[in-house]
Design a protein around this motif. Sequence first.
Motif, PDB file in Angstrom:
ATOM      1  N   LEU A  85      50.581  33.528  34.799  1.00 47.21           N
ATOM      2  CA  LEU A  85      51.466  33.671  35.947  1.00 47.21           C
ATOM      3  C   LEU A  85      52.320  34.826  35.455  1.00 47.21           C
ATOM      4  N   THR A  86      52.748  35.307  34.334  1.00 49.62           N
ATOM      5  CA  THR A  86      53.422  36.387  33.913  1.00 49.62           C
ATOM      6  C   THR A  86      52.632  37.392  34.493  1.00 49.62           C
ATOM      7  N   LEU A  87      51.436  37.753  33.884  1.00 42.51           N
ATOM      8  CA  LEU A  87      50.547  38.728  34.105  1.00 42.51           C
ATOM      9  C   LEU A  87      50.228  39.102  35.594  1.00 42.51           C
ATOM     10  N   THR A  88      50.223  38.079  36.356  1.00 40.81           N
ATOM     11  CA  THR A  88      49.730  38.434  37.839  1.00 40.81           C
ATOM     12  C   THR A  88      50.825  38.421  38.793  1.00 40.81           C
ATOM     13  N   THR A  89      52.264  38.309  38.113  1.00 42.62           N
ATOM     14  CA  THR A  89      53.509  38.667  38.852  1.00 42.62           C
ATOM     15  C   THR A  89      54.293  39.576  38.324  1.00 42.62           C
ATOM     16  N   GLU A  90      53.841  40.394  37.061  1.00 41.96           N
ATOM     17  CA  GLU A  90      54.573  41.296  36.416  1.00 41.96           C
ATOM     18  C   GLU A  90      53.772  42.383  35.862  1.00 41.96           C
ATOM     19  N   ALA A 139      43.740  39.986  39.951  1.00 44.98           N
ATOM     20  CA  ALA A 139      44.476  38.927  40.484  1.00 44.98           C
ATOM     21  C   ALA A 139      45.751  39.745  40.754  1.00 44.98           C
ATOM     22  N   TYR A 140      46.343  40.239  40.209  1.00 41.02           N
ATOM     23  CA  TYR A 140      47.616  40.829  40.413  1.00 41.02           C
ATOM     24  C   TYR A 140      47.694  41.692  41.757  1.00 41.02           C
ATOM     25  N   VAL A 141      46.674  42.477  42.006  1.00 38.76           N
ATOM     26  CA  VAL A 141      46.363  43.202  43.062  1.00 38.76           C
ATOM     27  C   VAL A 141      46.157  42.241  44.113  1.00 38.76           C
ATOM     28  N   ASP A 142      45.203  41.450  44.090  1.00 39.64           N
ATOM     29  CA  ASP A 142      44.837  40.587  45.079  1.00 39.64           C
ATOM     30  C   ASP A 142      45.914  39.588  45.739  1.00 39.64           C
ATOM     31  N   LEU A 143      46.835  39.411  44.771  1.00 36.02           N
ATOM     32  CA  LEU A 143      48.015  38.580  45.236  1.00 36.02           C
ATOM     33  C   LEU A 143      49.428  39.369  45.521  1.00 36.02           C
ATOM     34  N   ARG A 195      52.951  38.032  46.930  1.00 36.19           N
ATOM     35  CA  ARG A 195      54.046  38.128  46.151  1.00 36.19           C
ATOM     36  C   ARG A 195      55.237  38.612  46.746  1.00 36.19           C
ATOM     37  N   VAL A 196      55.001  39.572  47.679  1.00 36.24           N
ATOM     38  CA  VAL A 196      56.084  40.033  48.380  1.00 36.24           C
ATOM     39  C   VAL A 196      56.489  39.493  49.846  1.00 36.24           C
ATOM     40  N   LYS A 197      55.816  38.093  49.888  1.00 38.95           N
ATOM     41  CA  LYS A 197      55.999  37.373  51.150  1.00 38.95           C
ATOM     42  C   LYS A 197      55.279  38.008  52.408  1.00 38.95           C
ATOM     43  N   MET A 198      54.507  38.984  52.339  1.00 40.76           N
ATOM     44  CA  MET A 198      53.853  39.542  53.219  1.00 40.76           C
ATOM     45  C   MET A 198      52.949  38.343  54.017  1.00 40.76           C
ATOM     46  N   GLU A 199      52.154  37.930  53.074  1.00 38.20           N
ATOM     47  CA  GLU A 199      51.248  36.747  53.568  1.00 38.20           C
ATOM     48  C   GLU A 199      51.455  35.396  52.987  1.00 38.20           C
ATOM     49  N   LYS A 200      50.924  34.304  53.362  1.00 37.31           N
ATOM     50  CA  LYS A 200      51.116  32.975  52.835  1.00 37.31           C
ATOM     51  C   LYS A 200      49.754  32.683  52.107  1.00 37.31           C
ATOM     52  N   THR A 201      48.573  33.145  52.188  1.00 39.48           N
ATOM     53  CA  THR A 201      47.498  32.753  51.650  1.00 39.48           C
ATOM     54  C   THR A 201      46.472  33.955  51.369  1.00 39.48           C
TER      55      THR A 201
END
Length: 327
Positions: free
Chosen positions: A282-287, A182-186, A190-196
């Motif tokens: 959320l911590t895992l998938t962002t950090e 999920a971290y990779v897919d998002l 996360r860096v605001k390149m895409e919205k969805t």
Amino acid sequence: MPQPRKSQISLIDTPYYHCVSRCVRQSFLCGVDKYSGQSYEHRRGWVEERLLFLATVFAIDICAYAVMSNHTHVVLCVDKALADNWDNDEVLRRYHKLHRGTLLTQKFMNGDTLSQGELITFDETVETYRQRLYDISWFMRDLNEYIAREANKEDGCTGRFWEGRFKSQALLDESAVLACMAYVDLNPIRVKMEKTPETSTHTSIKKRIHAIKNKQPQPSVLMPFVGNPCENMPKGIPYSLKDYIELVDTTGRCIRDDKAGYIDNSKSPILERLGLDSAQWLTLTTEFEKHFCYAAGAEQMMNAFKRHTHHQRLRGMTKAKELLKRA
């Protein structure tokens, strides 16, 4: 200090690994260079095409990937048993798609008879090639060297394109695997390149969603989701693809809104099975990369990996206790 690859890969502990490659030059891998204004967006297609091609050659499955502006993420699963079952013809057929091999292997593939002396050397060579075809280092080498040559040719220069070595993280249990996927897919969200997720080009999540929208089977170049665990499970990720996509979509909305999001565990079968709450997820998938270095998993799995790879200590043990404790 860089660690030898043998201290980062331990198939005894896990077949799953998160690999990251980053550029060393100011010139971008992909996207638009803000200094020169030149677009390198087409290179993202190079990376994705090469990555998915390698999955058809190696005994290594791709669970998730994301091609970013100056780095790539990929979650891999090594299938050593598959490579061990290949006969000599299959090993050489695959290996020769990437490398010329030797005069003896070419002679064998042409149907010529080998002498007894030649057969001894030939058998040793085939075993070496077999090992390379389930070796993550060789997989990443065949990805990165190809892209570096093409980029250098386009830029009209020579020299290193990537950092000297790719980063590797062992994913020691299913919580670590799913969170890292999920971290990779998002990454683009996360860096605001895409919205969805469905608009995140050159990612595994978009490829999976595209197949669902078009009522197609799961992409053959990606490791499939095979549903909830049961007897005689086929090879794949033991979760529902629908549940995973819904969870990634919900997580992406929380991240994109730039606020502390909340995911109802009762509406997320994956979180319920993993024994994680929304804050942990959320911590895992962002950090994920921030908290774990060479390995990620429950404390017991981290300690086993540390013993097998002869590390004196592993960064992330405290976070493993906090974020990846057993349900």
